[in-house]
Design an enzyme around this catalytic site. Structure first.
Site, PDB file in Angstrom:
ATOM      1  N   LYS A   1       0.837  -1.211   0.000  1.00 55.53           N
ATOM      2  CA  LYS A   1       0.000   0.000   0.000  1.00 55.53           C
ATOM      3  C   LYS A   1       0.869   1.257   0.000  1.00 55.53           C
ATOM      4  O   LYS A   1       0.526   2.248  -0.641  1.00 55.53           O
ATOM      5  CB  LYS A   1      -0.921   0.032   1.236  1.00 55.53           C
ATOM      6  CG  LYS A   1      -2.019  -1.004   1.189  1.00 55.53           C
ATOM      7  CD  LYS A   1      -3.125  -0.614   0.219  1.00 55.53           C
ATOM      8  CE  LYS A   1      -4.150  -1.721   0.158  1.00 55.53           C
ATOM      9  NZ  LYS A   1      -5.011  -1.714  -0.988  1.00 55.53           N
TER      10      LYS A   1
ATOM     11  N   LYS B   1      -2.736 -11.669  -8.946  1.00 50.77           N
ATOM     12  CA  LYS B   1      -4.019 -12.320  -8.638  1.00 50.77           C
ATOM     13  C   LYS B   1      -5.182 -11.435  -9.060  1.00 50.77           C
ATOM     14  O   LYS B   1      -5.002 -10.237  -9.256  1.00 50.77           O
ATOM     15  CB  LYS B   1      -4.084 -12.606  -7.141  1.00 50.77           C
ATOM     16  CG  LYS B   1      -4.027 -11.349  -6.280  1.00 50.77           C
ATOM     17  CD  LYS B   1      -4.019 -11.707  -4.811  1.00 50.77           C
ATOM     18  CE  LYS B   1      -3.709 -10.540  -3.904  1.00 50.77           C
ATOM     19  NZ  LYS B   1      -4.737  -9.563  -3.649  1.00 50.77           N
TER      20      LYS B   1
ATOM     21  N   LYS C   1      -9.996  -6.574  -6.554  1.00 54.09           N
ATOM     22  CA  LYS C   1     -11.118  -5.663  -6.715  1.00 54.09           C
ATOM     23  C   LYS C   1     -10.694  -4.338  -7.313  1.00 54.09           C
ATOM     24  O   LYS C   1     -11.440  -3.698  -8.029  1.00 54.09           O
ATOM     25  CB  LYS C   1     -11.756  -5.393  -5.344  1.00 54.09           C
ATOM     26  CG  LYS C   1     -12.829  -6.405  -5.005  1.00 54.09           C
ATOM     27  CD  LYS C   1     -13.509  -6.058  -3.701  1.00 54.09           C
ATOM     28  CE  LYS C   1     -13.016  -6.976  -2.618  1.00 54.09           C
ATOM     29  NZ  LYS C   1     -13.344  -6.610  -1.273  1.00 54.09           N
TER      30      LYS C   1
HETATM   31  P1  TYM Z   1     -10.856  -8.710   0.621  1.00 55.19           P
HETATM   32  O1  TYM Z   1     -12.087  -7.901   0.726  1.00 55.19           O
HETATM   33  O2  TYM Z   1      -9.719  -8.167  -0.170  1.00 55.19           O
HETATM   34  O3  TYM Z   1     -11.172 -10.144   0.049  1.00 55.19           O
HETATM   35  C1  TYM Z   1     -12.213 -10.942   0.592  1.00 55.19           C
HETATM   36  C2  TYM Z   1     -11.803 -12.392   0.593  1.00 55.19           C
HETATM   37  O4  TYM Z   1     -11.476 -12.823  -0.728  1.00 55.19           O
HETATM   38  C3  TYM Z   1     -10.183 -13.415  -0.733  1.00 55.19           C
HETATM   39  N1  TYM Z   1      -9.500 -13.120  -2.004  1.00 55.19           N
HETATM   40  C4  TYM Z   1      -8.944 -14.055  -2.792  1.00 55.19           C
HETATM   41  N2  TYM Z   1      -8.834 -15.375  -2.649  1.00 55.19           N
HETATM   42  C5  TYM Z   1      -8.237 -16.063  -3.647  1.00 55.19           C
HETATM   43  N3  TYM Z   1      -7.743 -15.478  -4.773  1.00 55.19           N
HETATM   44  C6  TYM Z   1      -7.822 -14.141  -4.960  1.00 55.19           C
HETATM   45  N4  TYM Z   1      -7.363 -13.579  -6.078  1.00 55.19           N
HETATM   46  C7  TYM Z   1      -8.438 -13.359  -3.929  1.00 55.19           C
HETATM   47  N5  TYM Z   1      -8.697 -12.036  -3.766  1.00 55.19           N
HETATM   48  C8  TYM Z   1      -9.335 -11.912  -2.588  1.00 55.19           C
HETATM   49  C9  TYM Z   1      -9.448 -12.785   0.434  1.00 55.19           C
HETATM   50  O5  TYM Z   1      -8.389 -13.602   0.864  1.00 55.19           O
HETATM   51  C10 TYM Z   1     -10.565 -12.680   1.442  1.00 55.19           C
HETATM   52  O6  TYM Z   1     -10.741 -13.892   2.122  1.00 55.19           O
HETATM   53  N6  TYM Z   1      -8.658  -7.871   4.987  1.00 55.19           N
HETATM   54  C11 TYM Z   1      -9.712  -8.636   4.341  1.00 55.19           C
HETATM   55  C12 TYM Z   1     -11.090  -8.408   4.932  1.00 55.19           C
HETATM   56  C13 TYM Z   1     -11.165  -8.686   6.396  1.00 55.19           C
HETATM   57  C14 TYM Z   1     -11.159  -9.947   7.040  1.00 55.19           C
HETATM   58  C15 TYM Z   1     -11.263  -9.691   8.431  1.00 55.19           C
HETATM   59  C16 TYM Z   1     -11.075 -11.258   6.580  1.00 55.19           C
HETATM   60  C17 TYM Z   1     -11.277  -7.718   7.356  1.00 55.19           C
HETATM   61  N7  TYM Z   1     -11.312  -8.349   8.582  1.00 55.19           N
HETATM   62  C18 TYM Z   1     -11.283 -10.715   9.376  1.00 55.19           C
HETATM   63  C19 TYM Z   1     -11.092 -12.285   7.528  1.00 55.19           C
HETATM   64  C20 TYM Z   1     -11.206 -12.021   8.900  1.00 55.19           C
HETATM   65  C21 TYM Z   1      -9.744  -8.219   2.893  1.00 55.19           C
HETATM   66  O7  TYM Z   1      -9.325  -7.153   2.543  1.00 55.19           O
HETATM   67  O8  TYM Z   1     -10.366  -9.105   2.085  1.00 55.19           O
END
Ligand code: TYM
Length: 332
Positions: free
Chosen positions: A113, A195, A198
């Site tokens: 970031k 990967k 979003k």
């Molecule tokens: P976020 O919003 O970026 O993504 C949500 C979930 O999707 C998974 N993910 C992926 N898995 C496989 N391949 C990909 N290309 C890929 N892109 C995203 C992420 O691993 C995630 O599981 N910090 C977290 C949100 C969060 C969270 C938490 C998760 C906040 N607090 C507590 C678990 C527990 C995030 O930004 O996910």
């Protein structure tokens, strides 16, 4: 015996994509049958990038609709917005006293970031993993279904749980990142680099909201080459990625036949991509339609969030009361 507790969240920063589905939501849908599940929209986490207030609400509704469209049942799980549970920021504050600047600065997602947005390196970004730990620990979860990119954050959560327990007394279990397969998933982007995500490379990411035409267009542009010239040659990473994506949505005998063709040097990537495109369309279309249907009923989404918040707060209040007692915050 009481069910094991599961927590996971998704940021409200845009349309969900195949990575979110296969890394996280697919597990949620299965886990709701066996576990006591808390799934939430991480709206506070999305504030690190200062979204326009006008967009935030629509984004939160969308994540809720997308989860439900993929099969999450709000009757079986608590589906809520992070900001509806004030016990989370309270625990975050407590944990911040045990989180060190040095360890937070070393986190790879923080370093990324800093590279991506040097003009906005705020304290929320630095302490992002602490807020995640609070999200998870507030329900004393033991399993956290996430994609590979979140693995280190879960490891940090274990450290914070341990530190709290050592300092104040046993309260928190040490949670594990979880996937029903053996390893955590990373869904690759279509352009052969990195990967699906979003916020970056929208043309190389397949979103659950993409139209049939757009899916076809993106898949047909996926990076390939003219094919191997030696039988059984090693696959370059971008070709492994194409096979990986095919395995997610196509029948196994179809994938096998293309694998064989690769090994025999007769593979035609144009045909392979057409097949993937059609299988992706069949996979995504019903979800997209269901998302649209759910989004049209705002009252329904509000009700889900209200009920979810109630369930989540009940559990969160128990934990925060214990945490306060252990720390010594109980004066009368
Ligand atoms: P976020 O919003 O970026 O993504 C949500 C979930 O999707 C998974 N993910 C992926 N898995 C496989 N391949 C990909 N290309 C890929 N892109 C995203 C992420 O691993 C995630 O599981 N910090 C977290 C949100 C969060 C969270 C938490 C998760 C906040 N607090 C507590 C678990 C527990 C995030 O930004 O996910």
């Amino acid at each position: 015996m009481s069910k094991e507790i599961v927590v996971s969240g998704i940021r409200s920063t845009g349309y969900l994509h195949l990575g979110n589905y296969f890394g996280a939501i697919r597990n949620y849908v299965k886990m709701q049958e066996e576990y006591n599940c808390y799934f939430f929209v991480a709206d506070y986490h999305s504030l690190t990038t200062h979204p326009d207030p006008k967009d935030l609400k629509a984004n939160v509704y969308r994540v809720v609709a997308e989860n439900v469209a993929c099969g999450l049942d709000p009757e079986k799980v608590a589906l809520y917005a992070q900001s509806d549970v004030p016990e989370i920021p309270e625990l975050y504050l407590m944990l911040n006293m045990m989180a060190y600047k040095g360890e937070l600065e070393k986190v790879p997602t923080f370093k990324d970031k800093v590279r991506q947005q040097p003009e906005n390196v705020n304290a929320g970004l630095l302490t992002y993993p602490v807020l995640m730990a609070a999200d998870i620990m507030i329900h004393r979860a033991v399993k956290v279904p996430v994609g590979k990119d979140q693995e280190q954050h879960i490891e940090m959560t274990r450290n914070f749980a341990q530190r709290f327990n050592n300092r104040y007394g046993e309260l928190f279990p040490e949670p594990q990142a979880f996937n029903y397969g053996s390893t955590l998933v990373k869904v690759p982007s279509l352009d052969g680099t990195g990967k699906m995500s979003k916020s970056e490379n929208g043309n190389a990411t397949l979103y659950l909201a993409d139209s049939d035409e757009l899916i076809r267009k993106k898949v047909m542009k996926a990076k390939t080459d003219s094919g191997p010239t030696e039988p059984n040659s090693e696959m370059p990473e971008y070709i492994q990625n194409i096979f990986f994506l095919m395995e997610l949505v196509s029948k196994s005998d179809v994938t096998e036949s293309f694998r064989r063709a690769y090994n025999e040097c007769t593979i035609r990537y144009g045909d392979m991509k057409k097949q993937i495109a059609e299988d992706m369309v069949s996979f995504i279309r019903p979800k997209r339609e269901q998302i649209e249907y759910l989004l049209a009923n705002e009252e329904g989404l509000k009700k889900i969030l209200r009920n979810g918040a109630e369930k989540a707060r009940e559990s969160a209040m128990k934990t925060i009361t214990e945490a306060r007692k252990l720390i010594g915050i109980n004066y009368y």
